[in-house]
Enzyme design. Structure first.
Site, PDB file in Angstrom:
ATOM      1  N   THR A 378      28.896  17.735  32.184  1.00  0.00           N
ATOM      2  CA  THR A 378      28.172  18.755  31.438  1.00  0.00           C
ATOM      3  C   THR A 378      29.292  19.429  30.678  1.00  0.00           C
ATOM      4  O   THR A 378      30.453  19.071  30.857  1.00  0.00           O
ATOM      5  CB  THR A 378      27.448  19.674  32.450  1.00  0.00           C
ATOM      6  N   ASP A 420      17.421  15.120  37.347  1.00  0.00           N
ATOM      7  CA  ASP A 420      17.539  16.446  37.954  1.00  0.00           C
ATOM      8  C   ASP A 420      16.230  16.909  38.600  1.00  0.00           C
ATOM      9  O   ASP A 420      16.203  17.923  39.287  1.00  0.00           O
ATOM     10  CB  ASP A 420      18.003  17.481  36.917  1.00  0.00           C
ATOM     11  N   GLY A 471      27.736  19.614  37.638  1.00  0.00           N
ATOM     12  CA  GLY A 471      26.541  19.345  38.433  1.00  0.00           C
ATOM     13  C   GLY A 471      26.359  20.405  39.501  1.00  0.00           C
ATOM     14  O   GLY A 471      26.414  21.609  39.227  1.00  0.00           O
TER      15      GLY A 471
HETATM   16  N1  GLY Z   1      22.468  18.193  34.784  1.00  0.00           N
HETATM   17  C1  GLY Z   1      23.135  19.104  35.600  1.00  0.00           C
HETATM   18  C2  GLY Z   1      22.428  20.387  35.768  1.00  0.00           C
HETATM   19  O1  GLY Z   1      21.638  20.756  34.921  1.00  0.00           O
HETATM   20  O2  GLY Z   1      22.621  21.069  36.732  1.00  0.00           O
END
Ligand code: GLY
Length: 567
Positions: A378, A420, A471
């Site tokens: 991310t 997710d 994450g």
């Molecule tokens: N894709 C990681 C999050 O949104 O936590």
């Protein structure tokens, strides 16, 4: 006023003065320092574009938007137009806002879409790889919403530098070359044609990449606004891409996508105001719960990364992540008891059982067993402008390069954010996070996130802008960095550099970066019953601290190519 009361107040005044002076003297400044404005992002070229926008008179929001588009070109593993994210904003006049531009499930999504005929998770990895893994992207709509409300320069000026970057070549850093090399097989498997990021020879530092198709997509967005992405040619390309595989995003999913202004989560910690992101991100709620628990203990006296401090943090984290799994999801679909989760009595009761003599097995806190997997892909950017306005944006494709599918002809990667969701409530996702019914898949629902873009004020003045990828480790990385500054007296760069640890309820283990804890601290934690596991780097923070004299210190994470630039 009696002489004794006068003396009392004078002593308090002196003490306050001393602690301010003392604090400013002891902050070790290891980061980039600037007088007025700063941007910190995952890539030096993106930070340079964000800085240039502010030098041209743009505000922090303009700079953040330009940096976001630039990351979609030079940091394709997470910077994106095919993904989504969250923004937290605080203007110098005290206005605060938070924007949810999270992806959402396509209208044809189904609760059991990743299960096989026996109700087991499908072995084909459809929630992480290929077209069925993608949620409807929110990033482009998000940038336009931010601009409509807070931008000052024309949007076309904010996108132009990224078009230039995509049209011309940009040069790979050593880390960027490595991550491309790691993903070559996946790119080949998931794409039916050659993409600019594929190469017959291993990528090397100094190689260049040109992205003419991405430049054309960005130009359509520049000329047509959000319609340049959600309708017309780009939408046709996305839908054609979906149809070529087993994807389900339709034209109407794209046209109807809307980001949503949400109420920020606001809490307090040792006299600071903490402003963070609410559901569908779990970040703000979980961070506040952790801080509520920490506030009862003198961790500054116990020491940074001492056994007692880590034990406390771990015990808080396992309880908070268990709550996350049970209660949090998209607030438009499930009732989330936010007030109760943030309530001081509730949290006190939750933490009452913590013993300092032994670890609580996670199985006692709740049930479940999961295999661990990690992906840090991310990305976060932080900006402060010369007026004191601040922006904290975390954005993602989910795992590295998302679904690995580049939309044919459009030049950008799509997310694999559907993972997710709890594909099967009670089973872990790729971060090893367990989700419950609250985060089950439903058409048009947003999947739960851990993203924690955060802004901190002190005495009504901006103090910090924080955030990171990682994450499930996002929440605990923001938590630790905040404690490093507020409790452990570190400057911004030192706080970001400091080694991190992580616990998330399941798996029941403390993950440690190399050298995070001394051998004796590790032995003390093991004696308390904690399982320890060494892990790769945790987080890639981009943070900014306002120093007592008003200058800014950047905290750009050395774990990546992160760069803070200012003037
Ligand atoms: N894709 C990681 C999050 O949104 O936590």
């Amino acid at each position: 006023m009696s002489p004794s009361r006068r003396f009392f107040f004078f002593s308090i005044f002196l003490l306050t003065l001393y602690s301010c002076v003392n604090h400013s003297q002891r902050i070790p400044l290891k980061g980039k320092i600037s007088e007025k404005a700063m941007v910190s992002s995952a890539h030096p070229l993106a930070s340079a574009i964000g800085l240039e926008i502010m030098k041209k008179g743009g505000n922090a929001i303009d700079s953040a938007i330009a940096t976001h588009f630039a990351l979609s070109v030079v940091y394709p593993q997470a910077g994106n137009i095919g993904g989504g994210g969250f923004a937290v904003i605080r203007l110098d006049d005290g206005t605060i806002a938070s924007l949810d531009f999270r992806e959402k499930a396509p209208g044809l999504a189904d609760r059991d879409m990743y299960l096989d005929a026996n109700g087991r998770l499908n072995s084909k990895q459809w929630s992480t790889h290929g077209n069925l893994a993608s949620g409807v992207p929110g990033a482009v709509d998000g940038m336009f919403q931010l601009h409509d409300k807070f931008g000052s320069l024309p949007m076309s000026e904010l996108i132009q530098p990224s078009i230039d970057l995509a049209k011309n070549c940009y040069t790979l850093t050593a880390l960027a070359a490595d991550i491309l090399n790691i993903n070559q097989d996946e790119f080949q498997q998931q794409n039916r044609w050659s993409i600019p990021h594929l190469s017959d020879e291993p990528w090397q530092k100094g190689d260049t990449i040109q992205q003419p198709e991405l430049a054309r997509t960005l130009t359509r967005i520049q000329l047509q606004g959000r319609r340049g992405f959600y309708e017309g040619k780009t939408a046709d390309q996305i839908v054609a891409e979906m149809k070529s595989g087993n994807g389900i995003i339709t034209h109407s999913d794209l046209k109807n996508y809307k980001s949503i202004w949400r109420k920020p989560i606001i809490g307090h910690y040792r006299g600071h105001q903490i402003i963070s992101m609410g559901p569908p991100s779990s970040g703000g709620v979980a961070l506040m719960q952790l801080l509520r628990g920490t506030a009862n203990y003198p961790i500054a006296n116990w020491g940074h990364n001492s056994a007692k401090t880590i034990h406390l943090m771990t015990e808080l984290e396992r309880r908070v992540y268990a709550d996350r799994a049970t209660y949090l999801g998209d607030p438009d679909f499930v009732d989330i008891p936010i007030e109760q989760l943030l309530d001081s009595v509730y949290n006190q009761q939750r933490y009452d059982g913590i013993s300092f003599d032994k670890a609580t097995p996670s199985a006692v806190v709740s049930a479940g067993e999961i295999p661990p997997k990690e992906s840090p892909e991310t990305t976060h950017l932080s900006v402060v402008d010369d007026q004191g306005n601040a922006v904290s944006i975390t954005t993602t494709l989910n795992s590295s390069f998302g679904s690995k599918v580049m939309v044919q002809g459009a030049g950008f990667f799509l997310n694999n954010e559907m993972d997710d969701f709890s594909s099967k409530p009670g089973s872990p996702n790729l971060y090893g996070l367990i989700g419950g019914e609250a985060n089950a898949i439903a058409p048009n629902k947003r999947m739960l996130s851990s993203m924690t873009p955060t802004i901190v004020t002190y005495n009504d003045k901006l103090k910090m802008v924080l955030g990171t990828p990682g994450g499930s480790t996002i929440i605990t990385s923001v938590y630790q960095t905040l404690l490093n500054v507020i409790d452990h007296g570190m400057g911004m760069q030192e706080a970001v550099n400091a080694k991190r640890v992580h616990h998330q309820w399941y798996p029941d283990e403390i993950r440690l970066e190399t050298d995070a804890l001394s051998n004796s601290t590790q032995a003390q934690l093991e004696a308390l019953g904690h399982q320890l596991r060494m892990t790769d780097k945790i987080g890639r923070m981009n943070c900014i601290l306002v120093l007592p004299d008003g200058r800014l210190e950047g905290g750009a994470d050395p774990r990546g190519d992160n760069t803070a630039l200012g003037y």
